[in-house]
Design a protein around this motif. Sequence first.
Motif, short mmCIF file in Angstrom:
data_model
loop_
_atom_site.label_atom_id
_atom_site.label_comp_id
_atom_site.label_asym_id
_atom_site.label_seq_id
_atom_site.Cartn_x
_atom_site.Cartn_y
_atom_site.Cartn_z
N CYS A 1 14.05 85.03 18.17
CA CYS A 1 15.39 84.49 17.88
C CYS A 1 15.26 83.27 16.98
CB CYS A 1 16.08 84.08 19.19
SG CYS A 1 15.19 82.84 20.14
N VAL A 2 16.40 82.88 16.40
CA VAL A 2 16.49 81.60 15.71
C VAL A 2 17.18 80.63 16.66
CG1 VAL A 2 18.61 82.39 14.56
CG2 VAL A 2 17.42 80.38 13.70
N SER A 3 16.73 79.38 16.63
CA SER A 3 17.24 78.38 17.56
C SER A 3 17.65 77.14 16.77
CB SER A 3 16.12 78.03 18.55
OG SER A 3 16.52 76.98 19.41
N ILE A 4 18.94 76.83 16.80
CA ILE A 4 19.48 75.72 16.02
C ILE A 4 20.15 74.73 16.97
CG2 ILE A 4 21.15 75.05 14.23
CD1 ILE A 4 20.81 77.88 13.04
N GLY A 5 19.59 73.55 17.08
CA GLY A 5 20.16 72.52 17.93
C GLY A 5 20.63 71.34 17.10
N PHE A 6 21.62 70.64 17.61
CA PHE A 6 22.12 69.43 16.95
C PHE A 6 22.16 68.33 18.01
CE2 PHE A 6 25.83 66.85 15.32
CZ PHE A 6 25.16 66.32 14.23
N VAL A 7 21.49 67.22 17.70
CA VAL A 7 21.24 66.18 18.69
C VAL A 7 21.89 64.88 18.23
CG1 VAL A 7 19.43 64.99 20.01
CG2 VAL A 7 18.97 67.23 19.00
N VAL A 8 22.61 64.22 19.14
CA VAL A 8 23.16 62.90 18.84
C VAL A 8 22.81 61.99 20.01
CG1 VAL A 8 25.26 61.59 18.36
CG2 VAL A 8 25.06 63.94 17.54
N ASN A 9 22.28 60.83 19.71
CA ASN A 9 21.84 59.90 20.78
C ASN A 9 20.92 60.60 21.78
OD1 ASN A 9 23.18 57.60 19.86
ND2 ASN A 9 25.11 58.29 20.80
N HIS A 10 20.00 61.36 21.25
CA HIS A 10 19.00 62.08 22.06
C HIS A 10 19.58 63.20 22.91
CE1 HIS A 10 15.75 59.37 21.02
NE2 HIS A 10 16.60 58.37 21.18
N GLU A 11 20.87 63.47 22.76
CA GLU A 11 21.48 64.52 23.58
C GLU A 11 21.79 65.75 22.72
OE1 GLU A 11 25.38 65.21 26.47
OE2 GLU A 11 25.38 63.60 25.00
N PRO A 12 21.31 66.94 23.12
CA PRO A 12 21.66 68.15 22.38
C PRO A 12 23.15 68.46 22.62
CG PRO A 12 19.70 68.51 23.76
CD PRO A 12 20.33 67.22 24.19
N VAL A 13 23.97 68.37 21.57
CA VAL A 13 25.41 68.55 21.73
C VAL A 13 25.90 69.88 21.14
CG1 VAL A 13 25.95 66.10 21.91
CG2 VAL A 13 25.86 67.18 19.64
N ILE A 14 25.06 70.54 20.34
CA ILE A 14 25.36 71.88 19.86
C ILE A 14 24.08 72.71 19.99
CG2 ILE A 14 25.84 73.28 17.79
CD1 ILE A 14 27.79 71.08 16.90
N GLY A 15 24.23 73.94 20.43
CA GLY A 15 23.08 74.85 20.52
C GLY A 15 23.48 76.26 20.13
N ILE A 16 22.75 76.83 19.18
CA ILE A 16 22.98 78.21 18.74
C ILE A 16 21.66 78.96 18.84
CG2 ILE A 16 23.83 79.71 16.89
CD1 ILE A 16 25.87 77.54 17.67
N VAL A 17 21.69 80.10 19.51
CA VAL A 17 20.50 80.95 19.63
C VAL A 17 20.93 82.36 19.25
CG1 VAL A 17 18.83 81.96 21.22
CG2 VAL A 17 19.43 79.53 21.43
N ASN A 18 20.26 82.93 18.27
CA ASN A 18 20.62 84.29 17.86
C ASN A 18 19.39 85.19 17.94
OD1 ASN A 18 21.77 86.57 16.80
ND2 ASN A 18 22.28 85.70 14.79
N ALA A 19 19.46 86.19 18.81
CA ALA A 19 18.38 87.18 18.96
C ALA A 19 18.91 88.49 18.40
CB ALA A 19 17.99 87.33 20.43
N PRO A 20 18.72 88.73 17.11
CA PRO A 20 19.47 89.80 16.45
C PRO A 20 19.10 91.20 16.92
CG PRO A 20 17.85 88.85 14.94
CD PRO A 20 17.86 88.00 16.16
N PHE A 21 17.83 91.43 17.27
CA PHE A 21 17.45 92.78 17.71
C PHE A 21 18.09 93.11 19.05
CE2 PHE A 21 14.78 96.28 19.13
CZ PHE A 21 14.51 96.96 17.96
N LEU A 22 18.42 92.07 19.83
CA LEU A 22 19.05 92.26 21.14
C LEU A 22 20.57 92.21 21.07
CD1 LEU A 22 16.74 89.90 23.23
CD2 LEU A 22 16.69 92.39 23.20
N HIS A 23 21.11 91.94 19.88
CA HIS A 23 22.57 91.79 19.74
C HIS A 23 23.08 90.67 20.63
CE1 HIS A 23 22.76 95.68 17.60
NE2 HIS A 23 21.86 96.07 18.48
#
Lengths: 327, 327
Positions: A115-137
């Motif tokens: 999968c691809v894993s995209i996190g966005f962190v502010v003040n050390h806190e992950p506030v957005i998280g996207i995980v896409n495992a395309p073969f698994l839909h």
Amino acid sequence: MADLDLDEIYRFAIQLGKNAGDMLLSAANARINGTAHAVSTEKESAVDLVTQTDEDVEAFIKQRILSMYPDHKFVGEESYSKGNSKQYLIDHAPTWCVDPLDGTVNYIHLVPFYCVSIGFVVNHEPVIGIVNAPFLHQLFSACKGKGAWLNETQQLPLLRNPIPPLRQEAPKGCVFSCEWGKDRRDARDGNLQRKIESFVNMATELGGRHGKGGMVHGVRSLGSATLDLAYCAMGSFDIWWEGGCWEWDVCAGICLLNEAGGLVTTANPPDDFDTAEIKPANLGGRLYLAIRAAGGSDGETGRQAQERTARAVWRRVRTLDYSRPGV
Amino acid sequence: MADLDLDEIYRFAIQLGKNAGDMLLSAANARINGTAHAVSTEKESAVDLVTQTDEDVEAFIKQRILSMYPDHKFVGEESYSKGNSKQYLIDHAPTWCVDPLDGTVNYIHLVPFYCVSIGFVVNHEPVIGIVNAPFLHQLFSACKGKGAWLNETQQLPLLRNPIPPLRQEAPKGCVFSCEWGKDRRDARDGNLQRKIESFVNMATELGGRHGKGGMVHGVRSLGSATLDLAYCAMGSFDIWWEGGCWEWDVCAGICLLNEAGGLVTTANPPDDFDTAEIKPANLGGRLYLAIRAAGGSDGETGRQAQERTARAVWRRVRTLDYSRPGV
């Protein structure tokens, strides 16, 4: 976070995750169609690998982010790994923390758990998280305060009417997720031995292993820390215990799990593990214990059940040694 | 097989697998929507479970088969388990061998790795295999002489232009799949200890474990023997080594793997494992070692590479004790 438009950034991140997932699937399909091959290079060991796909997808994600948000910082697995330091580089600034391809060994072998894993962190806190495992839909997304979602329509955890409690005998009855990892040295009392001893404790019948037997329902190893966390957010894995992975492996997944009502603390048992305060895991600490969301029951809140389960895991696992500078 | 219309039976079996998969997904969705709950009953241990879904799906499959093919025999996990004998019941007659829900623990926890497994056996040989994992959108099908397929369009193994060879250093570089299983007794030198010792040998660096270290690329445990075999048929898992499961867990998967060019033999190393003839696994033998399809290279055929890899596994694993009457 006052001057950040999190809604807009979230929409941007979801689209970015979809595009990056499409790139992963196209690259896999090119191999299946015989028009491309996976060429991999060893990094720190024979099982620590990078492919051209990791690098291409990271370059794509980085370019998109820095053209849209030139003031944000970017920490990606592949650009980081090319540096010399193992320093933890995330500070208070808004930072994207990205693994372009988590589960590289799976991808090389076309095991579906990448999968691809995209996190966005502010003040050390992950506030957005996207995980896409395309073969698994399976596309997972979460933003602080907006919940965690599978394929944008199914809120997580999957079972939420009501959220099931964690049994009093936990870890008995739990699905336990763990990874063998990349450190395979045959060292007496090294990390591999300590992990295995911990896995065996969790699996063995109650009363066995000098009282450490946990009789979990099942032991699962997917080869992707990111998906382990996403499956905890689904409520499918009750417990994930791991040492040795990095912030880009867990950043998006921690956001997913938090938004799904889960708990993430350190893998290493504190000295007073029966009474110690349960603190959130350090993002760059390389040691993680995740517990799924839990409903309350019998005068116990869900949070109390999670903490009870975390202590029951700590009672059965060994301390791991994954230190690094800057944490 | 002269009087059997395998083409017709194959079409029937694919449709049956689709319908049964829809039933599994509907039952899972009813739980997700809060309109039903998974009630499970322990069979032989606290991790050996059956749900109403197992029984409903088996009853549906059995009814469809016996109304279409009243002369065929039927062996299903749930009806078998209600009997007293552990006898192996398959003989030369055309027999359907069915697991209505493989990965019951996964299903209870909504871990995606559950499936229906429908095998058709003639003269002890699995000649049709259908595996449907509906949450994963993965339908596997195979019929003797017609190849193995994912979602009816993608022939397996996935990489076939050309099929990759197995490296000379195998199991180094291989993805190794194994399961912790249901026997969790803390018995000195029992099956659990022997399994773990074998897993650790496969995982540890080359030269480690007194020369038994295999340095596999990754160790994976999904909690479904059926999917382990299907993923070997895909070519994703290079090696699956297991003891303790039953003919309905492997019947369809063995057909898939055979049609994809894989090899299935016994998990237990023969005394002369370096030179012993490599025989097909006994369907009811409860001991399986699967090797994916392999291309030839350097004057070695694919079959020779598979046999070399099987011997390299035998060198590193312990003998397991899963005897039963009638085999």
